[in-house]
Design a protein around this motif. Sequence first.
Motif, PDB file in Angstrom:
ATOM      1  N   GLY A 160      43.316  24.850  10.164  1.00  0.00           N
ATOM      2  CA  GLY A 160      43.136  25.279  11.544  1.00  0.00           C
ATOM      3  C   GLY A 160      41.983  26.215  11.778  1.00  0.00           C
ATOM      4  N   GLY A 161      41.139  26.419  10.767  1.00  0.00           N
ATOM      5  CA  GLY A 161      40.015  27.333  10.908  1.00  0.00           C
ATOM      6  C   GLY A 161      38.736  26.638  11.351  1.00  0.00           C
ATOM      7  N   ASP A 162      37.827  27.432  11.929  1.00  0.00           N
ATOM      8  CA  ASP A 162      36.476  26.974  12.215  1.00  0.00           C
ATOM      9  C   ASP A 162      35.598  27.246  11.004  1.00  0.00           C
ATOM     10  N   VAL A 163      34.458  26.554  10.937  1.00  0.00           N
ATOM     11  CA  VAL A 163      33.531  26.703   9.820  1.00  0.00           C
ATOM     12  C   VAL A 163      32.157  27.064  10.369  1.00  0.00           C
ATOM     13  N   LEU A 164      31.568  28.130   9.841  1.00  0.00           N
ATOM     14  CA  LEU A 164      30.205  28.539  10.197  1.00  0.00           C
ATOM     15  C   LEU A 164      29.290  28.261   9.017  1.00  0.00           C
ATOM     16  N   ILE A 165      28.204  27.520   9.285  1.00  0.00           N
ATOM     17  CA  ILE A 165      27.217  27.213   8.253  1.00  0.00           C
ATOM     18  C   ILE A 165      25.852  27.680   8.745  1.00  0.00           C
ATOM     19  N   PRO A 166      25.441  28.901   8.378  1.00  0.00           N
ATOM     20  CA  PRO A 166      24.094  29.348   8.740  1.00  0.00           C
ATOM     21  C   PRO A 166      23.082  28.527   7.931  1.00  0.00           C
ATOM     22  N   ALA A 167      22.083  27.960   8.601  1.00  0.00           N
ATOM     23  CA  ALA A 167      21.181  27.036   7.905  1.00  0.00           C
ATOM     24  C   ALA A 167      19.771  27.154   8.447  1.00  0.00           C
ATOM     25  N   PHE A 168      18.795  27.016   7.545  1.00  0.00           N
ATOM     26  CA  PHE A 168      17.405  26.949   7.965  1.00  0.00           C
ATOM     27  C   PHE A 168      17.232  25.765   8.910  1.00  0.00           C
ATOM     28  N   THR A 169      16.351  25.913   9.879  1.00  0.00           N
ATOM     29  CA  THR A 169      16.180  24.866  10.893  1.00  0.00           C
ATOM     30  C   THR A 169      15.493  23.625  10.339  1.00  0.00           C
ATOM     31  N   LEU A 170      14.601  23.799   9.364  1.00  0.00           N
ATOM     32  CA  LEU A 170      13.808  22.688   8.841  1.00  0.00           C
ATOM     33  C   LEU A 170      14.404  22.175   7.534  1.00  0.00           C
ATOM     34  N   GLY A 171      14.946  20.981   7.551  1.00  0.00           N
ATOM     35  CA  GLY A 171      15.435  20.362   6.326  1.00  0.00           C
ATOM     36  C   GLY A 171      16.880  20.687   6.014  1.00  0.00           C
ATOM     37  N   ARG A 172      17.242  21.959   6.014  1.00  0.00           N
ATOM     38  CA  ARG A 172      18.589  22.342   5.603  1.00  0.00           C
ATOM     39  C   ARG A 172      19.625  21.920   6.642  1.00  0.00           C
ATOM     40  N   THR A 173      19.369  22.194   7.906  1.00  0.00           N
ATOM     41  CA  THR A 173      20.318  21.790   8.945  1.00  0.00           C
ATOM     42  C   THR A 173      20.575  20.289   8.892  1.00  0.00           C
ATOM     43  N   GLN A 174      19.530  19.507   8.740  1.00  0.00           N
ATOM     44  CA  GLN A 174      19.661  18.049   8.739  1.00  0.00           C
ATOM     45  C   GLN A 174      20.442  17.566   7.512  1.00  0.00           C
ATOM     46  N   GLU A 175      20.188  18.150   6.351  1.00  0.00           N
ATOM     47  CA  GLU A 175      20.900  17.743   5.134  1.00  0.00           C
ATOM     48  C   GLU A 175      22.374  18.134   5.212  1.00  0.00           C
ATOM     49  N   VAL A 176      22.668  19.301   5.772  1.00  0.00           N
ATOM     50  CA  VAL A 176      24.058  19.742   5.921  1.00  0.00           C
ATOM     51  C   VAL A 176      24.821  18.797   6.846  1.00  0.00           C
ATOM     52  N   VAL A 177      24.211  18.435   7.971  1.00  0.00           N
ATOM     53  CA  VAL A 177      24.874  17.527   8.907  1.00  0.00           C
ATOM     54  C   VAL A 177      25.125  16.175   8.243  1.00  0.00           C
ATOM     55  N   ALA A 178      24.158  15.683   7.474  1.00  0.00           N
ATOM     56  CA  ALA A 178      24.338  14.409   6.772  1.00  0.00           C
ATOM     57  C   ALA A 178      25.483  14.493   5.774  1.00  0.00           C
ATOM     58  N   ALA A 179      25.596  15.617   5.061  1.00  0.00           N
ATOM     59  CA  ALA A 179      26.693  15.783   4.103  1.00  0.00           C
ATOM     60  C   ALA A 179      28.039  15.792   4.823  1.00  0.00           C
ATOM     61  N   LEU A 180      28.114  16.457   5.963  1.00  0.00           N
ATOM     62  CA  LEU A 180      29.355  16.464   6.733  1.00  0.00           C
ATOM     63  C   LEU A 180      29.717  15.051   7.188  1.00  0.00           C
ATOM     64  N   ASP A 181      28.716  14.285   7.613  1.00  0.00           N
ATOM     65  CA  ASP A 181      28.977  12.912   8.053  1.00  0.00           C
ATOM     66  C   ASP A 181      29.440  12.029   6.893  1.00  0.00           C
ATOM     67  N   LEU A 182      28.817  12.202   5.731  1.00  0.00           N
ATOM     68  CA  LEU A 182      29.203  11.413   4.560  1.00  0.00           C
ATOM     69  C   LEU A 182      30.677  11.625   4.235  1.00  0.00           C
ATOM     70  N   PHE A 183      31.104  12.883   4.243  1.00  0.00           N
ATOM     71  CA  PHE A 183      32.481  13.166   3.841  1.00  0.00           C
ATOM     72  C   PHE A 183      33.472  12.996   4.994  1.00  0.00           C
ATOM     73  N   ALA A 184      32.976  12.927   6.210  1.00  0.00           N
ATOM     74  CA  ALA A 184      33.845  12.510   7.309  1.00  0.00           C
ATOM     75  C   ALA A 184      34.197  11.037   7.139  1.00  0.00           C
ATOM     76  N   ASP A 185      33.207  10.239   6.718  1.00  0.00           N
ATOM     77  CA  ASP A 185      33.467   8.820   6.464  1.00  0.00           C
ATOM     78  C   ASP A 185      34.471   8.635   5.333  1.00  0.00           C
ATOM     79  N   ARG A 186      34.505   9.583   4.401  1.00  0.00           N
ATOM     80  CA  ARG A 186      35.392   9.465   3.247  1.00  0.00           C
ATOM     81  C   ARG A 186      36.736  10.141   3.473  1.00  0.00           C
ATOM     82  N   GLY A 187      36.925  10.700   4.658  1.00  0.00           N
ATOM     83  CA  GLY A 187      38.215  11.299   4.986  1.00  0.00           C
ATOM     84  C   GLY A 187      38.401  12.719   4.507  1.00  0.00           C
ATOM     85  N   VAL A 188      37.381  13.319   3.892  1.00  0.00           N
ATOM     86  CA  VAL A 188      37.496  14.709   3.427  1.00  0.00           C
ATOM     87  C   VAL A 188      37.381  15.665   4.611  1.00  0.00           C
ATOM     88  N   ILE A 189      36.483  15.357   5.538  1.00  0.00           N
ATOM     89  CA  ILE A 189      36.378  16.099   6.791  1.00  0.00           C
ATOM     90  C   ILE A 189      37.284  15.400   7.798  1.00  0.00           C
TER      91      ILE A 189
END
Length: 356
Positions: A122-151
Amino acid sequence: MSRGGVPREDFDRALASLRGVAFDETVRRGAVAFTMRRAQHLLGAAFVEVDVDTGGGAMRIVFSGDLGSGGSLLLPPLERCERADYLVMESTYGGSDRVSADDPAERYAPFAAAVGAALERGGDVLIPAFTLGRTQEVVAALDLFADRGVIPAGTLIYTDSPTANRITRIYREHAGELSGTARELYRGEPLHRATHREVRSRTTIKVHDRSHAPAVFVSSSGDLEYANSPRHLVRMAGDPDNLLCIVGWQSPGSVGARLAAGDSTVLVRCREDNRTQEYWISPALEIASFGAFSGHADGEGLVAWAGAVEGVRSIFLVHGEPAQAEALARRLRERHGLRAQVPSAGERVFLETPGR
């Protein structure tokens, strides 16, 4: 108007003179030719092979630039440098090694598991991330594991940095430069899902003030020193169900660095109502650090990349703290018998033409 002391008209003229060069395209100007190869560090990052006709023979000097760490979801692999006479090479993490896999699913699994667990409780998650490269890679990782049911299915992912969102659009415009893994992950538009919310900062702050399902906030700055991430932290710090994920380098003395080091009380500064506000907080939320998102090759990666280059006469190590550069020089000498040195500021070196 000027930029960095340069008159605006001179700045614009310089920009207009630039020409984009494709990877693997060789450009010749007189006795000099150069070719750019994929370095994986960021979208468009390259190492440069410079071939010089010295009049007494050909010489190749390779400038590594920043080299990627491998295992990116979004970027094609770091290319091998086939041959060089002289190598000018970065040494950012030359003395450090990370335990990380080249398979993105394995590489980011601990991160995804921590995020999934926080959302499930039931918690929220904060991911502070650099705007160039890091934000995009983090979002892709979240999407990958959403597809796998982990998120958990339907989890909203907010990115509230205008700069990061503009950079994401550049990724979409250059989808052909993304990896095969990225194309499989996003059958349509890259980095676009129904659960994504690319919004203004005031919108995400309002989310905390209303009842909402557990969500993920990917926000700048990466070290919690400015922009919107400190504002999220102030609102989320008191709830032990929430999670703070530290996914990048933390500048010394920053809020992120102090939290990662275990400080129990920190001073957070952020802009509220156009004024800088100060908050002393004693975070109750979970804090976890993940080194898998680093965009730099570690020492082992740098040694492996340089060791595969044929014909190297000498390596000059730059772009690294002295201890990291010296450690990499030792490893290159011991592992591959390479002549590696760390130049001093202002030092000049005469490069001999191969064959002499």
